[in-house]
Design a protein around this motif. Sequence first.
Motif, PDB file in Angstrom:
ATOM      1  N   ASP A   1       0.623 -26.769  -4.120  1.00 32.24           N
ATOM      2  CA  ASP A   1       0.301 -28.361  -3.803  1.00 32.24           C
ATOM      3  C   ASP A   1      -0.503 -28.741  -5.030  1.00 32.24           C
ATOM      4  OD1 ASP A   1      -2.102 -26.563  -4.583  1.00 32.24           O
ATOM      5  OD2 ASP A   1      -2.569 -26.017  -2.582  1.00 32.24           O
TER       6      ASP A   1
ATOM      7  N   PRO B   1      -2.967 -28.925   4.197  1.00 33.66           N
ATOM      8  CA  PRO B   1      -1.742 -30.356   3.934  1.00 33.66           C
ATOM      9  C   PRO B   1      -2.186 -31.130   3.470  1.00 33.66           C
ATOM     10  CG  PRO B   1      -1.947 -29.277   6.698  1.00 33.66           C
ATOM     11  CD  PRO B   1      -2.544 -28.068   6.001  1.00 33.66           C
ATOM     12  N   ARG B   2      -3.576 -31.373   3.478  1.00 33.93           N
ATOM     13  CA  ARG B   2      -4.191 -32.253   2.774  1.00 33.93           C
ATOM     14  C   ARG B   2      -4.133 -32.033   1.950  1.00 33.93           C
ATOM     15  NH1 ARG B   2     -10.429 -31.518   3.246  1.00 33.93           N
ATOM     16  NH2 ARG B   2      -9.543 -29.275   2.465  1.00 33.93           N
ATOM     17  N   ARG B   3      -4.059 -31.275   0.673  1.00 28.86           N
ATOM     18  CA  ARG B   3      -3.604 -30.988   0.020  1.00 28.86           C
ATOM     19  C   ARG B   3      -2.350 -30.609  -0.716  1.00 28.86           C
ATOM     20  NH1 ARG B   3      -7.548 -26.683  -3.705  1.00 28.86           N
ATOM     21  NH2 ARG B   3      -9.323 -27.023  -2.382  1.00 28.86           N
TER      22      ARG B   3
ATOM     23  N   SER C   1       0.110 -32.829   0.261  1.00 28.04           N
ATOM     24  CA  SER C   1       0.400 -34.064   1.400  1.00 28.04           C
ATOM     25  C   SER C   1       1.595 -35.051   0.078  1.00 28.04           C
ATOM     26  CB  SER C   1      -1.019 -35.113   1.440  1.00 28.04           C
ATOM     27  OG  SER C   1      -0.311 -36.261   2.290  1.00 28.04           O
TER      28      SER C   1
ATOM     29  N   GLY D   1       5.244 -35.721   1.800  1.00 28.45           N
ATOM     30  CA  GLY D   1       5.290 -37.015   2.749  1.00 28.45           C
ATOM     31  C   GLY D   1       6.595 -37.100   1.526  1.00 28.45           C
TER      32      GLY D   1
ATOM     33  N   MET E   1       0.034 -30.694   9.722  1.00 26.54           N
ATOM     34  CA  MET E   1       1.077 -30.397   8.845  1.00 26.54           C
ATOM     35  C   MET E   1       1.739 -32.457   9.636  1.00 26.54           C
ATOM     36  SD  MET E   1       3.737 -28.125   7.594  1.00 26.54           S
ATOM     37  CE  MET E   1       3.181 -27.106   6.533  1.00 26.54           C
TER      38      MET E   1
ATOM     39  N   HIS F   1       0.341 -36.046   7.914  1.00 24.82           N
ATOM     40  CA  HIS F   1       0.845 -35.942   6.461  1.00 24.82           C
ATOM     41  C   HIS F   1       2.545 -36.054   6.093  1.00 24.82           C
ATOM     42  CE1 HIS F   1      -3.620 -34.390   4.663  1.00 24.82           C
ATOM     43  NE2 HIS F   1      -2.572 -33.720   5.906  1.00 24.82           N
TER      44      HIS F   1
END
Lengths: 374, 80
Positions: A91, A119-121, A123, A127, A153, A156
């Motif tokens: 990440d 998943p936020r980090r 993303s 993608g 996930m 994202h």
Amino acid sequence: MPTGRRKLDIRSEIIKLERLLGSGGSSLTYLESVPPEELRRLHEQATDAIFDADQASIQRLLGASRLLPGGLTAKLAQNVFGPLLSARIADQLAADQAVDLAKRLDPSFLADIAIELDPRRASGVLGRMPGSLIGAIATELVKRGAYVTMGRMVGHLPDRAVKSAIGVIDAEALLRTAFFVEETDRLNAIVDMLDDQRLDDLIVAAGEVDLWPEVLDLVEGLTKRRQGRVADAAAAHDDELLAGLFKTAHEQQLWDFVLPLVGSMSKESRERFAALKTIQRKTVLREIVAAAARTELWAELLPLVPLLTPKARGYVAGAVAELDRDVIERAIADTGSNGISAPGLVAIAAAMDPKAQAELATLFEQRLGKPVGD
Amino acid sequence: MTEGALAALRNELGGKPPKAVAALDEEHLQALADAIAKAKRRQAKALEKATDEAFDTLPRLLRGPVRKILGAGVLSRMGH
């Protein structure tokens, strides 16, 4: 204790926290009194605190890995770093570099990394992952039962990647995954990717492995049109399968999830639903009325009432008559703004005893400013 | 009364916990703080082990520059 939708949301958030904290967070049932939005905030705070704790070492490793050719880094990641360290490095990498690295790794190892990712980090990386690779990773994640990972996930991933994943996982895995999806607009996209046969598979799977809470949670996040698709798919099944849905709703106090389903059904499905023996029971109807009152889902309940047997309408009328005046007033207000609800309220009124009818008539006059008979 | 456990949780989270979490009783606040601390320790241990093993498998030529980037602190803990 929280009921209905909040209970399911709380359950989902606690499972996510338990996953994050590993064995150290094995029993977090004491968090059941915390609202789901605060649990989600706690999860984000704890994730950041844990992931940032070793940031200096990870940054140095990242610097060192830049000296190595991609092939060697991939080899090191898989054979030496292991999934946890690889996830922490992934990440921090530029998305292109991370995707290039991912293409050199086994899907099985990528699934292990995915479990350790936030998943936020990650993303940006998620993608840009090729759909085929996401499909291969999803297959591995299902083997591990990593539904929390998959669900988190989804928000994202681009549609093409979600589509690839849906194409390789079965109905049970899809339902279990959807339970942990945090962005409800993605649930709408997922349902749009399912043809009628796959939608039906979800209903069958829910009946076979008792995943009705997961179905109801999924439905809650959908638009009315999509809720109608799921509701009609469910209504097409036999009484035995639907009895399972009602048993779950009854036992887990999930009627406020079922009502939107009823409200978005086609007329034929609603007629069939109203004719089911389970629905005609007094205890069930009292709970349904209580759920409608609690969550103000009168517009969903009232169209069902005229379709019930006279005896069942009597049960509904009895339950409504016991409600507080202000709750009944709100139901009346709802009929004012929703044409299809009015016959439902009239059916309830007709089934009431004379005293309750008189009280209801007074409320109508006060609310609508004219006598009921006009 | 719960200030001790609440402070411990605040410390582990690096900020104030959400309101309803902060209102939990002392025993549960402490359990939560301990669980987060344990997860951090487990991660630190796993990262140190992986770093150590990765260094040992590097080609000799690369060990010098990598050692320089990783820094003396990490290397001394690794015994290199």
